[in-house]
Design an enzyme around this catalytic site. Sequence first.
Site, PDB file in Angstrom:
ATOM      1  N   GLY A   5     -73.491 -16.138  40.527  1.00  0.00           N
ATOM      2  CA  GLY A   5     -72.796 -15.903  39.264  1.00  0.00           C
ATOM      3  C   GLY A   5     -72.229 -14.503  39.171  1.00  0.00           C
ATOM      4  N   ASP A   6     -71.425 -14.269  38.127  1.00  0.00           N
ATOM      5  CA  ASP A   6     -70.823 -12.959  37.859  1.00  0.00           C
ATOM      6  C   ASP A   6     -69.884 -12.506  38.970  1.00  0.00           C
ATOM      7  OD1 ASP A   6     -72.548 -12.850  35.583  1.00  0.00           O
ATOM      8  OD2 ASP A   6     -74.158 -12.196  36.901  1.00  0.00           O
ATOM      9  N   LYS A  44     -65.100 -14.870  38.027  1.00  0.00           N
ATOM     10  CA  LYS A  44     -64.362 -16.141  37.891  1.00  0.00           C
ATOM     11  C   LYS A  44     -63.400 -16.110  36.707  1.00  0.00           C
ATOM     12  CE  LYS A  44     -68.255 -18.358  37.687  1.00  0.00           C
ATOM     13  NZ  LYS A  44     -69.181 -17.273  38.060  1.00  0.00           N
ATOM     14  N   LYS A  75     -61.515 -13.667  35.554  1.00  0.00           N
ATOM     15  CA  LYS A  75     -60.229 -13.069  35.920  1.00  0.00           C
ATOM     16  C   LYS A  75     -59.400 -14.043  36.766  1.00  0.00           C
ATOM     17  CE  LYS A  75     -57.973  -9.646  38.751  1.00  0.00           C
ATOM     18  NZ  LYS A  75     -57.859  -8.314  39.315  1.00  0.00           N
ATOM     19  N   GLY A 123     -70.785 -15.511  31.020  1.00  0.00           N
ATOM     20  CA  GLY A 123     -70.083 -14.374  30.431  1.00  0.00           C
ATOM     21  C   GLY A 123     -68.870 -14.092  31.288  1.00  0.00           C
ATOM     22  N   HIS A 124     -67.707 -14.518  30.825  1.00  0.00           N
ATOM     23  CA  HIS A 124     -66.494 -14.322  31.608  1.00  0.00           C
ATOM     24  C   HIS A 124     -65.643 -13.232  30.964  1.00  0.00           C
ATOM     25  CE1 HIS A 124     -66.840 -18.655  33.385  1.00  0.00           C
ATOM     26  NE2 HIS A 124     -67.714 -17.806  33.875  1.00  0.00           N
ATOM     27  N   THR A 175     -81.387 -16.753  30.392  1.00  0.00           N
ATOM     28  CA  THR A 175     -80.642 -15.987  29.390  1.00  0.00           C
ATOM     29  C   THR A 175     -81.201 -16.237  27.983  1.00  0.00           C
ATOM     30  OG1 THR A 175     -79.079 -17.815  29.204  1.00  0.00           O
ATOM     31  CG2 THR A 175     -78.506 -16.043  30.738  1.00  0.00           C
ATOM     32  N   GLN A 226     -71.562 -19.693  36.206  1.00  0.00           N
ATOM     33  CA  GLN A 226     -72.667 -19.337  37.128  1.00  0.00           C
ATOM     34  C   GLN A 226     -72.177 -19.420  38.585  1.00  0.00           C
ATOM     35  OE1 GLN A 226     -73.757 -21.838  34.460  1.00  0.00           O
ATOM     36  NE2 GLN A 226     -73.818 -19.973  33.297  1.00  0.00           N
TER      37      GLN A 226
HETATM   38  P1  IMP Z   1     -80.347 -20.107  32.188  1.00  0.00           P
HETATM   39  O1  IMP Z   1     -79.039 -20.633  32.705  1.00  0.00           O
HETATM   40  O2  IMP Z   1     -80.200 -19.282  30.946  1.00  0.00           O
HETATM   41  O3  IMP Z   1     -81.376 -21.172  32.073  1.00  0.00           O
HETATM   42  O4  IMP Z   1     -80.929 -19.092  33.303  1.00  0.00           O
HETATM   43  C1  IMP Z   1     -81.335 -19.542  34.584  1.00  0.00           C
HETATM   44  C2  IMP Z   1     -80.961 -18.528  35.653  1.00  0.00           C
HETATM   45  O5  IMP Z   1     -79.550 -18.478  35.792  1.00  0.00           O
HETATM   46  C3  IMP Z   1     -81.397 -17.088  35.357  1.00  0.00           C
HETATM   47  O6  IMP Z   1     -81.708 -16.445  36.574  1.00  0.00           O
HETATM   48  C4  IMP Z   1     -80.152 -16.462  34.771  1.00  0.00           C
HETATM   49  O7  IMP Z   1     -80.127 -15.062  34.930  1.00  0.00           O
HETATM   50  C5  IMP Z   1     -79.087 -17.137  35.608  1.00  0.00           C
HETATM   51  N1  IMP Z   1     -77.803 -17.204  34.938  1.00  0.00           N
HETATM   52  C6  IMP Z   1     -77.437 -18.038  33.947  1.00  0.00           C
HETATM   53  N2  IMP Z   1     -76.160 -17.820  33.609  1.00  0.00           N
HETATM   54  C7  IMP Z   1     -75.704 -16.846  34.402  1.00  0.00           C
HETATM   55  C8  IMP Z   1     -74.424 -16.206  34.542  1.00  0.00           C
HETATM   56  O8  IMP Z   1     -73.432 -16.518  33.880  1.00  0.00           O
HETATM   57  N3  IMP Z   1     -74.369 -15.243  35.504  1.00  0.00           N
HETATM   58  C9  IMP Z   1     -75.418 -14.912  36.288  1.00  0.00           C
HETATM   59  N4  IMP Z   1     -76.620 -15.477  36.193  1.00  0.00           N
HETATM   60  C10 IMP Z   1     -76.762 -16.445  35.260  1.00  0.00           C
END
Ligand code: IMP
Length: 425
Positions: free
Chosen positions: A12-13, A16, A18, A40-41, A128, A225
Site C-alpha cells: 500500500g501507499d 496509486k 496520483k 488514503g489517496h 487502521t 492498499q
Molecule cells: P485494516 O485494513 O484497517 O483492517 O488494516 C489491516 C492492515 O492493512 C494494517 O496493517 C494496515 O496498516 C494496512 N492497511 C490498510 N489500509 C492501508 C493503506 O491504505 N495503506 C497501507 N496500509 C494499509
Amino acid sequence: MPVKVVVGAQWGDEGKGKITDLFSESADVVVRYQGGSNAGHTVCVGSEEFKLHLIPSGILHEHVLSLMGDGTVIDVQCLMDEISGLQARGVSCANLKVSGCAHVIMPYHRLLDGLQEDARGAGSIGTTRRGIGPAYTDKTARMPRPVRMWDLLDEARLKERIEGQLAQKNPILRHVYDHEPLDAGEVFAQVWPAAQRAQQYVCDTRALLMEQVAADKRVVMEGAQGTFLDLDCGTFPFVTSSHPISGGACLGTGIGPTVIDEVFMVAKAYTTRVGAGAFPTENKGAEGDLIRERGREYGTTTGRPRRCGWLDLVVLKTSARINSTTGIALTMLDVLDTFQKLQVCVGYEVGGRTLDMVPSDVDLMEQVKPVYIELPGWQEDIGSCTDFDALPANAKAYVGKIEEVTGVPAKLVSVGKDRDQTIMR
Ligand code: IMP
C-alpha cells in the site's frame, strides 16, 4: 476494450492516487473495487492537495463517472464528509455512484475493530481501526443480515438490520470485551442523517459498469492498499480483509477478467509498510529514517510513521505475476536522489536455499534474509525531468534493473508529487 486496472505492488501507499488521477484525464469511468476508508489517496492538482479515503481519485475530473463497486465497504458518515469537503473546494460529486451491494461500516464495526486490536495486545495487526475487518467479517458471515447500501433506502429495513446485528453483537460486547451494550435506536439515530444524504448516490453500479464496458468506454479500475495486503495473496494474517490484487477488480465490480486489457502495477522505488507483519528489507537505521523524511512517509489515514526500507525486487517480481502486470508505474524515484549507494534485494535466503519469489508460507517469509546487490546512486535532483533520456545514467540503470527482474516495462516514472512530474514512456 479499454479497461485498465491500477493495483498496488507492495504493502500500500505506492502512490496509486496520483497514477489513477493521471489515467482519469482520458477515462470515462473510474471505479474503486475494494476496501473503504482505510485507504488514503493523495492527489496534487497545481498547488492544491486532495486527500481521498473513499471516493475514487477520478472525482477530480468532472467528466468522469466515479463508481464505488460492490466490493467496497462504506462508512456513510465518512462518505458524506468527504463529499462535503470536495464540494466546499468546488469539486462536483454529481457523477458519483455507490453500489447498493457495498456493505456499510456501522458504528459497531469501528468499535469492534478498536476493541479487537486492544485485546490482541502485542499481537495486534495494526489495523487502521476504521471498522474494515469487522464489516467484511459480517459480509462473509451473511447472517444476521448486515447493512448494505440498498438498506439505507428504507428506514424500516435499516432499523430491522441494526436490531438483528445488535442481538448478535451485544452479548459479544458485554461478555467478551466487558463493554456496554449498544442501543439499536441510538445506532440508527447516529447513522440515519448521513444515510439519508447518501441515498441519492446508491445504484446498481454493476449494471452501469457493464453498460459502459459494452459501449467501449474507457474504464480505470482503482485498487486500494497493495498486493501483499491481500487477504489471500498477502502476508496473512497481517493483511486487510479484501482483495487489492488485480483479480479483486473483477470480484469487486462484477465484470469478468477478459474485459481487462491492461494492468498497471504501481510500485514505489523503495519499500514501506504500515502495521505489523513481515518486511524483509526494512531498514531501522539512518537510511530508513532518511527515506521516511524525504518521502514524507506518514500515513494519510492514521498519521502513523511508515516502516521504510530498500527496494525488494522479490516482492515486485511476485506481484508482477500475481497481478498479470502489463506495465509498472514507478513512483517516488526522486526520494532516492540523495543516496550515494542503493541496496536492492534480489533474493531471499532461508534454510540454505535462495528464493526469487515471495513464499506463500508466511512463517517462512518471517524468517527470510534479504540478498542485496548494490547499485550506484545518482545524487542529482531529478524532480524536473520529464523525459526518460534526461534522467541520470544511474537512475536509468535502477529502473532498468526493475524491468529486468520483473520482466515488465516501467511505462511511467514519477519524479515528484505533481501531475507534471511524470515521465510517460
Ligand atoms: P485494516 O485494513 O484497517 O483492517 O488494516 C489491516 C492492515 O492493512 C494494517 O496493517 C494496515 O496498516 C494496512 N492497511 C490498510 N489500509 C492501508 C493503506 O491504505 N495503506 C497501507 N496500509 C494499509
